[in-house]
Design a protein around this motif. Structure first.
Motif, PDB file in Angstrom:
ATOM      1  N   ARG A 157      -6.830 -12.185   8.225  1.00 28.76           N
ATOM      2  CA  ARG A 157      -7.427 -10.896   8.884  1.00 28.76           C
ATOM      3  C   ARG A 157      -8.902 -11.573   9.535  1.00 28.76           C
ATOM      4  O   ARG A 157      -9.458 -12.426   8.826  1.00 28.76           O
ATOM      5  CB  ARG A 157      -7.768 -10.005   7.844  1.00 28.76           C
ATOM      6  CG  ARG A 157      -8.460 -10.343   6.547  1.00 28.76           C
ATOM      7  CD  ARG A 157      -8.598  -9.240   5.709  1.00 28.76           C
ATOM      8  NE  ARG A 157      -9.297  -9.563   4.270  1.00 28.76           N
ATOM      9  CZ  ARG A 157      -8.531  -9.901   3.388  1.00 28.76           C
ATOM     10  NH1 ARG A 157      -7.099 -10.086   3.280  1.00 28.76           N
ATOM     11  NH2 ARG A 157      -9.240 -10.155   2.370  1.00 28.76           N
ATOM     12  N   PRO A 181       0.784  -1.131  -0.102  1.00 23.39           N
ATOM     13  CA  PRO A 181       0.000  -0.027  -0.104  1.00 23.39           C
ATOM     14  C   PRO A 181       0.818   1.098   0.134  1.00 23.39           C
ATOM     15  O   PRO A 181       2.045   1.166   0.460  1.00 23.39           O
ATOM     16  CB  PRO A 181      -0.993  -0.037   1.127  1.00 23.39           C
ATOM     17  CG  PRO A 181      -0.709  -1.431   1.644  1.00 23.39           C
ATOM     18  CD  PRO A 181       0.720  -2.076   1.218  1.00 23.39           C
ATOM     19  N   GLU A 205      -5.034  -5.398   4.690  1.00 20.35           N
ATOM     20  CA  GLU A 205      -5.502  -5.536   3.215  1.00 20.35           C
ATOM     21  C   GLU A 205      -4.721  -6.683   2.720  1.00 20.35           C
ATOM     22  O   GLU A 205      -5.623  -7.238   1.570  1.00 20.35           O
ATOM     23  CB  GLU A 205      -5.498  -4.414   2.326  1.00 20.35           C
ATOM     24  CG  GLU A 205      -6.301  -3.053   2.881  1.00 20.35           C
ATOM     25  CD  GLU A 205      -5.684  -1.947   1.863  1.00 20.35           C
ATOM     26  OE1 GLU A 205      -5.124  -2.116   0.989  1.00 20.35           O
ATOM     27  OE2 GLU A 205      -6.391  -0.806   2.363  1.00 20.35           O
ATOM     28  N   ARG A 206      -3.966  -7.323   2.944  1.00 20.43           N
ATOM     29  CA  ARG A 206      -2.876  -8.214   2.049  1.00 20.43           C
ATOM     30  C   ARG A 206      -3.020  -9.593   2.979  1.00 20.43           C
ATOM     31  O   ARG A 206      -2.761 -10.409   2.548  1.00 20.43           O
ATOM     32  CB  ARG A 206      -1.570  -7.881   1.889  1.00 20.43           C
ATOM     33  CG  ARG A 206      -1.448  -6.695   1.008  1.00 20.43           C
ATOM     34  CD  ARG A 206      -0.026  -6.185   0.872  1.00 20.43           C
ATOM     35  NE  ARG A 206       0.901  -7.183   0.434  1.00 20.43           N
ATOM     36  CZ  ARG A 206       2.117  -7.064   0.125  1.00 20.43           C
ATOM     37  NH1 ARG A 206       2.792  -6.010   0.664  1.00 20.43           N
ATOM     38  NH2 ARG A 206       2.975  -8.091  -0.268  1.00 20.43           N
ATOM     39  N   GLU A 210      -8.607  -4.471  12.739  1.00 17.79           N
ATOM     40  CA  GLU A 210      -8.929  -3.012  12.324  1.00 17.79           C
ATOM     41  C   GLU A 210      -8.490  -2.051  13.464  1.00 17.79           C
ATOM     42  O   GLU A 210      -8.634  -0.816  13.363  1.00 17.79           O
ATOM     43  CB  GLU A 210     -10.431  -2.783  12.086  1.00 17.79           C
ATOM     44  CG  GLU A 210     -11.646  -2.954  13.382  1.00 17.79           C
ATOM     45  CD  GLU A 210     -11.717  -4.269  13.786  1.00 17.79           C
ATOM     46  OE1 GLU A 210     -12.316  -4.429  14.992  1.00 17.79           O
ATOM     47  OE2 GLU A 210     -11.450  -5.442  13.255  1.00 17.79           O
ATOM     48  N   PRO A 217      -2.932   3.323   7.167  1.00 19.41           N
ATOM     49  CA  PRO A 217      -4.042   2.509   7.572  1.00 19.41           C
ATOM     50  C   PRO A 217      -4.186   2.859   8.999  1.00 19.41           C
ATOM     51  O   PRO A 217      -3.230   3.157   9.653  1.00 19.41           O
ATOM     52  CB  PRO A 217      -3.782   1.046   7.284  1.00 19.41           C
ATOM     53  CG  PRO A 217      -2.496   1.053   6.195  1.00 19.41           C
ATOM     54  CD  PRO A 217      -1.953   2.344   6.341  1.00 19.41           C
TER      55      PRO A 217
END
Length: 316
Positions: A291, A273, A286-287, A296, A279
């Motif tokens: 997750r 990113p 995101e990768r 978050e 973030p």
């Protein structure tokens, strides 16, 4: 091998950001966030490997250690009491020996550049010092009046190492020291660095994207992602039993005979990113193929002295 637990260098929550655009009054309107909360210690006699893909902040960290960039926030503490002492004790070996050596100078002057910069060494002693240091790295004294273009790539890197040793440093920052060399020459340079460390008691900070080189040289490894350390610990633990998903992704990118690839990590997105807008939670969210709820939220580096990881799934 670590000979003392007292750190030569301590980084605490170090951040480095660069302005990327200004308004018409010259005021910064945006930043590239290169380092984002680095906590790290470097101990005497060890080799600390820093790994990560291009753009993760490795080169910025090297520049910070050499005093070429200042931290935007955080604390950088050296054991050395003065700037001159630090400059004498911390030297760097660059990635490309051809571009890092002045083509207009004979190599004895190149080797003694740190001494000219620091001052205090009589000029009539410079050539003798150059001959002594050149011998340590395998360069013959009769070559001292030659110029960089008259040497091979491996010999030029030996000259660059000799230049770094001229001020009798304690720490060498090795910024991709073998990536511009042929495979056979890489092995020679790595063996030379290992021998110099044993003989002179040097401390190495080895910055590389080549996991194999780090596996061969490092006592401890720090894995960087988007300006953060996501995993830190003993080289054997981090490289053989990785706990952070990014470390696993990094290691799976290096095929090894007899070791099957993990389809879960191969299929993960591969693009790093941007660092203009960071973030809000886990930087790797995101990768990450693992997750889950809680990712978050901002993550912290935690764990034992042998292995620390920045992942809440490892610290429920």
């Amino acid at each position: 091998m670590t000979v003392s637990q007292d750190p030569l260098l301590t980084l605490r929550d170090v951040q480095v950001k660069f302005p990327v655009r200004n308004d018409w009054l010259g005021r910064p309107q945006g930043f590239a966030h290169a380092l984002n909360g680095i906590d790290l210690q470097v101990r005497p006699g060890e080799t600390l490997g820093i790994v990560g893909e291009s753009g993760c902040g490795k080169s910025t960290l090297a520049q910070l250690l050499m005093g070429l960039v200042a931290p935007s926030a955080g604390d950088v503490r050296w054991v050395y009491s003065s700037a001159r002492e630090r400059h004498a004790n911390v030297q760097i070996v660059f990635q490309d020996p051809q571009s890092s050596l002045d083509p207009r100078l004979p190599i004895w002057k190149i080797i003694t550049e740190p001494l000219f910069s620091l001052g205090g060494t009589p000029r009539n002693q410079m050539r003798g010092i150059a001959a002594k240091v050149a011998e340590q790295v395998g360069i013959r004294a009769e070559y001292l009046d030659r110029f960089p273009h008259q040497f091979s790539g491996g010999q030029r890197q030996r000259i660059a190492i000799a230049r770094a040793l001229a001020s009798n440093p304690s720490i060498l920052v090795l910024d991709e020291p073998t990536s511009a060399l042929d495979i056979s020459v890489q092995a020679q340079i790595l063996n030379l660095l290992a021998e110099l460390q044993r003989r002179l008691g040097l401390t190495y900070i080895l910055i590389s994207h080549n996991v194999s080189v780090v596996r061969h040289m490092a006592d401890r490894v720090a894995v960087m992602y988007l300006g953060q350390i996501v995993e830190l610990g003993c080289a054997k633990q981090v490289l053989e039993l990785p706990r952070h998903p990014y470390t696993r992704l990094l290691l799976d990118a290096v095929p090894r005979l007899g070791v099957p690839l993990d389809d879960e990590y191969i299929s993960a997105p591969t693009e790093l990113p941007g660092n203009r807008v960071l973030p809000s939670g886990c930087f790797f969210l995101e990768r990450c193929p693992r997750r889950a709820e809680g990712c978050e939220q901002p993550q912290r580096l935690a764990g034992s002295v042998h292995q620390q990881v920045r992942c809440h799934l490892e610290h429920p």
